[in-house]
Design a protein around this motif. Sequence first.
Motif, PDB file in Angstrom:
ATOM      1  N   TYR A 269       0.651  -1.472  -0.228  1.00 45.67           N
ATOM      2  CA  TYR A 269       0.056  -0.311   0.275  1.00 45.67           C
ATOM      3  C   TYR A 269       1.465   1.601   0.041  1.00 45.67           C
ATOM      4  O   TYR A 269      -0.037   2.211  -0.146  1.00 45.67           O
ATOM      5  N   GLU A 270       2.268   1.361  -0.008  1.00 45.25           N
ATOM      6  CA  GLU A 270       2.640   2.570   0.516  1.00 45.25           C
ATOM      7  C   GLU A 270       3.430   2.674  -1.285  1.00 45.25           C
ATOM      8  O   GLU A 270       3.427   4.117  -1.095  1.00 45.25           O
ATOM      9  N   ILE A 271       3.934   1.069  -1.690  1.00 44.40           N
ATOM     10  CA  ILE A 271       3.841   1.800  -3.552  1.00 44.40           C
ATOM     11  C   ILE A 271       2.703   2.116  -3.483  1.00 44.40           C
ATOM     12  O   ILE A 271       2.751   3.550  -5.055  1.00 44.40           O
ATOM     13  N   VAL A 272       1.677   1.794  -3.795  1.00 44.23           N
ATOM     14  CA  VAL A 272       0.352   2.270  -4.312  1.00 44.23           C
ATOM     15  C   VAL A 272      -0.569   3.809  -4.192  1.00 44.23           C
ATOM     16  O   VAL A 272      -0.303   4.963  -4.660  1.00 44.23           O
ATOM     17  N   GLU A 273       0.548   4.491  -2.858  1.00 46.28           N
ATOM     18  CA  GLU A 273       0.002   4.816  -2.184  1.00 46.28           C
ATOM     19  C   GLU A 273       1.037   6.816  -3.033  1.00 46.28           C
ATOM     20  O   GLU A 273       0.754   7.880  -2.952  1.00 46.28           O
ATOM     21  N   ASN A 274       1.987   6.512  -3.928  1.00 50.29           N
ATOM     22  CA  ASN A 274       2.889   6.588  -4.571  1.00 50.29           C
ATOM     23  C   ASN A 274       2.802   6.478  -6.010  1.00 50.29           C
ATOM     24  O   ASN A 274       3.559   7.442  -6.624  1.00 50.29           O
ATOM     25  N   ILE A 275       1.847   6.117  -6.483  1.00 54.79           N
ATOM     26  CA  ILE A 275       1.823   6.491  -8.193  1.00 54.79           C
ATOM     27  C   ILE A 275       1.086   7.938  -8.629  1.00 54.79           C
ATOM     28  O   ILE A 275       0.497   8.365  -7.726  1.00 54.79           O
TER      29      ILE A 275
END
Length: 294
Positions: free
Chosen positions: A183-189
């Motif tokens: 979810y940290e990757i998703v929050e930086n899309i």
Amino acid sequence: MTISLTSYPPQQIAALEAAYNASIARKRVRFLIGLVVFVALLIVAGLGAEVAPETLVEKIGNFVGYFDRILHLDSGARVWTDPAEWFWGWKGWLKLLGETLLLSYVGTVIGALGALCLNFFAAANTSPHPVVRFVTRRFLEFCRTVPGIVFALIFVIAFGLGPMAGMLAIAIHCIGALGKLYYEIVENIDMKPLEGLRSTGANWLSCIRFAVLPQVMPGFASYTLLRFEINVREASIMGFVGAGGIGQELVVAVRKFFYSDVSAILVMIIVTVFIIDILTGWLRGRLLSTGERA
């Protein structure tokens, strides 16, 4: 237009130099204060944890001596002088090592699937509701906060000795660890594709499928491979509580003082982890480079 510093009046240059020196002095003072606070906190933490440097100095010989013992055969010769005697049980150990790899693999796959399903509910930019995000994040925290070996103990009591308990423990801990990374990757899309789909009236699932997943899959795959490498090491420890794999044989050798067996099993585990580290590192590099080109 660039103006040379020498073109300024001497008194102005002196004022600038004084301001610069004062700024440097303040930074040095802040650094020294921070260093003193850090050292003080380190000392307090050491005292609280009962860290005794004198004990470390006194007992370090026992640590070195144990490694010296596990590098000797029962005959007294060094282990490398007779590899056949050293690895006398390699067939059985290799089978148990394969069991460790399999339970790590299955646990990682189940954990990755669980994290894939949950992380979009935990990410601030994709979660359908703040309450859903809060509950999902707390669940992921629970999964990764409880040590895997504790889960293994619980599952050994529930399902009995064997790799089933280790696999479930790895899977649950993996859900929590990978869920946070995902979810940290998703929050930086890049939000533009997601906002574009939302503006057309696409539902939540379609937005995730066509706007989010194409951006995050290389990162997801990379972290999953890294987690598999970590899980192989964790699975080796699960055997200490009867959760199957090579660790179960290792703890037997340690308890029965089969010194050469301990070193042989450790060598097999270390070589396996080295190979997995090299392969997963290569795969992660390929996946990330592919994602960057895309």
